[in-house]
Design a protein around this motif. Structure first.
Motif, PDB file in Angstrom:
ATOM      1  N   GLY A   1      -3.512  -9.299  -2.718  1.00  0.00           N
ATOM      2  CA  GLY A   1      -4.561  -9.465  -1.711  1.00  0.00           C
ATOM      3  C   GLY A   1      -4.496 -10.771  -0.970  1.00  0.00           C
ATOM      4  O   GLY A   1      -3.516 -11.517  -1.030  1.00  0.00           O
TER       5      GLY A   1
ATOM      6  N   ASN B   1      -6.567  -3.207  -7.919  1.00  0.00           N
ATOM      7  CA  ASN B   1      -6.466  -1.753  -8.096  1.00  0.00           C
ATOM      8  C   ASN B   1      -6.013  -1.407  -9.508  1.00  0.00           C
ATOM      9  O   ASN B   1      -5.447  -2.240 -10.216  1.00  0.00           O
TER      10      ASN B   1
ATOM     11  N   PRO C   1       0.813  -1.228   0.000  1.00  0.00           N
ATOM     12  CA  PRO C   1       0.000   0.000   0.000  1.00  0.00           C
ATOM     13  C   PRO C   1       0.842   1.271   0.000  1.00  0.00           C
ATOM     14  O   PRO C   1       0.470   2.264  -0.639  1.00  0.00           O
TER      15      PRO C   1
ATOM     16  N   ASP D   1     -11.660  -3.239  -3.492  1.00  0.00           N
ATOM     17  CA  ASP D   1     -11.409  -4.204  -2.402  1.00  0.00           C
ATOM     18  C   ASP D   1     -12.521  -5.243  -2.515  1.00  0.00           C
ATOM     19  O   ASP D   1     -13.585  -5.075  -1.928  1.00  0.00           O
TER      20      ASP D   1
ATOM     21  N   HIS E   1      -7.255  -7.020  -3.771  1.00  0.00           N
ATOM     22  CA  HIS E   1      -7.189  -5.577  -3.985  1.00  0.00           C
ATOM     23  C   HIS E   1      -6.867  -5.411  -5.466  1.00  0.00           C
ATOM     24  O   HIS E   1      -5.701  -5.461  -5.869  1.00  0.00           O
TER      25      HIS E   1
ATOM     26  N   LYS F   1      -8.976   2.142  -6.277  1.00  0.00           N
ATOM     27  CA  LYS F   1      -8.865   0.916  -5.477  1.00  0.00           C
ATOM     28  C   LYS F   1     -10.159   0.122  -5.514  1.00  0.00           C
ATOM     29  O   LYS F   1     -11.236   0.695  -5.391  1.00  0.00           O
TER      30      LYS F   1
ATOM     31  N   HIS G   1     -12.632  -3.238   3.592  1.00  0.00           N
ATOM     32  CA  HIS G   1     -12.393  -1.822   3.924  1.00  0.00           C
ATOM     33  C   HIS G   1     -13.659  -1.075   4.295  1.00  0.00           C
ATOM     34  O   HIS G   1     -13.576   0.040   4.795  1.00  0.00           O
TER      35      HIS G   1
END
Ligand code: FAD
Ligand code: MLT
Ligand code: ZN
Length: 482
Positions: free
Chosen positions: A391, A401, A346, A359, A399, A357, A439
């Motif tokens: 992840g 992203n 991160p 999640d 994640h 992002k 998150h």
């Protein structure tokens, strides 16, 4: 930058009353308040009447009663490490940010009951240390553990790297103490593993992101410390291979498998490029691998037993061509270095500039297909866009992203945010997944939520919100539209 806000009379009198309650030093305004008004990712900049720092549950309750009386919105804040802007007030300057970090006492440790009762502002890492000093494990672990608070972890139902074995924060909590939206104190600090006495209020507050009440303390589960741990980093060619190795590790290690993380090659390669003091445990072609996995076994018998199990599962995976290279940590320092690589992602991502992002969680059996089809669809619609995929594969949580294409600016990327969300989240939905795995929703995903939750689910959530927070003052505009 803190904007000047013209305070009218009622707000001035609220400020004075807050100072009388807490002492002037615990009521921050102007520059002193500014660090509390921007989120970790610097995506939201809010304003507030004041940031207040009560030192006890009774003071929290008194602040909430005062805010209730004057219809002042309350935004709870812990370590301010949240990823969805949940702890940042809006731009109106009407809200009070209620910071919980002064509630930082460990109230009790009960090693017969394997529980500890702690206040909401305790920093997660300090609780891991307190448990260890008592000969126990508190297993919640995430890269922000040096600054996030247990209250924030409970409010977001945080996940992290040990969920595979120990569950999310929800599974680690037995009881809560909560200040309600009207400023009453619910004393629910039970240390019971069985309690079927009606609706589960504890589970309602956990994961509610400060929109239903303020968590001031919790009774948490403790576990035995593992006798031995083994950590390995694996180089792999495909996500399919990572999923097969995960499945074999689950079968071979059972409940001893405490972590299984996945990282796309370019992501880890960026970490070592940006933080040159860190090194990959591989050389040559293996260091350029398209995928890496990090797995951890925690054994309750002995180091030899752990090693034997580790070698048999990993040896077979290498022999069958699922793993192209494996680095097994030979000591704690090497194990920590591997975890440090993973946990630096991160920070590396933040160094690279703003990203979009996601999640998400997907049934593990569909993850490889999800990545393949979504990568391809993104390239068709947004040519050159870059994936940052990593992840908690063991939990089916990626994640997924997205960073800007080389020809784009950060602003170009942010302008596409909702189009990218639409594509990725529709794909998540088509693969039976969730758009927020760990998150939460905050303000970032509030509107996205309305696209995927059924009208009935949204209606029931709104009814709960109205019942517990009739004036709509608890963290308004987060999770649900206010
Ligand atoms: P804050 O950010 O202060 O608040 C988060 C939300 O909870 C807000 O809505 C706030 O209003 C509410 N809140 C805070 N305290 C209370 C309280 N006492 N009562 C009621 N509501 C409250 N998250 C994961 O799940 N897994 C990860 O692996 C992970 N890794 C991370 C790594 C990094 C480097 C960073 C920066 C963040 C990471 N996060 C992760 C996100 C974040 O750390 C978690 O969401 C954490 O639980 C937030 O805790 P906090 O104390 O910082 O809460
Ligand atoms: C992680 O797993 O590292 C976190 O959830 C943080 C992130 O997604 O950036
Ligand atoms: Zn995560």
């Amino acid at each position: 930058m803190v904007a000047r806000i013209d305070l009218h009379e009622e707000q001035m009198s609220v400020l004075k009353e807050l100072e009388a309650l807490l002492g002037a030093g615990q009521v921050l305004t102007g520059e002193a308040a500014s660090p509390f008004l921007v989120d970790w990712r610097r995506r939201y900049q809010g304003q507030a009447l004041a940031v207040v720092r009560p030192g006890s549950t009774e003071e929290v309750a008194a602040v909430v009663r005062l805010c209730n009386l004057h219809a002042v919105p309350v935004v709870p804040q812990g370590g301010n490490t949240g990823m969805c802007g949940g702890a940042t007030p809006d731009e109106s300057g009407r809200a009070v940010v209620l910071c919980l970090t002064r509630l930082n006492k460990v109230r009790a440790i009960d090693t017969d009951n394997d529980t500890m009762t702690v206040e909401a502002g305790c920093i997660l890492q300090s609780l891991q240390e307190v448990a260890r000093a008592a000969g126990r494990l508190f297993p919640l672990s995430l890269a922000a553990e040096g600054s996030c608070t247990i209250g924030g972890n409970l409010a977001t139902n945080a996940g992290g790297t040990q969920v595979l074995r120990y569950g999310n924060t929800r599974e680690l909590a037995l009881g809560l103490e909560v200040v309600t939206a009207e400023g009453e104190i619910w004393h629910g600090l039970r240390g019971l593993r069985k309690d079927n006495t009606g609706y589960d209020l504890r589970d309602l507050f956990i994961g509610s992101e400060g929109t239903l009440g303020i968590i001031t303390a919790a009774t948490l589960k403790l576990y035995p410390l593992p006798v031995a741990q083994r950590t390995a980093m694996l180089a792999l060619n495909t996500m399919e291979d990572a999923v097969t190795v995960l499945s074999r590790a689950r079968a071979g290690f059972g409940a001893s498998l405490t972590g299984f993380e996945v990282m796309a090659g370019p992501v880890l390669q960026a970490v070592v490029r940006l933080f040159p003091q860190q090194r990959l445990p591989f050389e040559g072609a293996s260091a350029q691998s398209p995928w890496f996995a990090l797995l951890e076994l925690s054994d309750s018998e002995s180091a030899e037993h752990a090693q034997e199990r580790f070698e048999s599962v990993l040896g077979a995976a290498i022999e069958d061509g699922l793993v192209t290279d494996a680095a097994i940590a030979e000591n704690i320092a090497q194990s920590k270095a591997m975890w440090h690589l993973r946990e630096s992602i991160p920070l590396a991502e933040a160094e690279l500039g703003k990203s979009i992002k996601h999640d998400v969680s997907i049934p593990i059996s569909l993850i490889a297909k999800f990545v393949q089809t979504t990568n391809a669809a993104l390239q068709v619609k947004f040519p050159g866009i870059q994936n940052i995929v990593f992840g908690h594969l063991g939990d089916g949580n990626l994640h997924y992203n997205v960073a800007r294409a080389p020809h784009q600016t950060e602003q170009d990327l942010l302008a596409m945010q909702y189009d990218v969300y639409g594509l990725v989240h529709d794909s998540v939905h088509a693969h039976s997944g969730s758009i927020s795995a760990e998150h939460g929703v905050g303000q970032l995903k509030r509107d996205e939520l309305t696209r995927y939750k059924s009208p009935l689910e949204l209606k029931l959530m709104k009814q709960i919100k109205d019942a517990l927070d009739p004036k709509g003052l608890m963290n308004p505009g987060k999770v649900l539209q206010s």
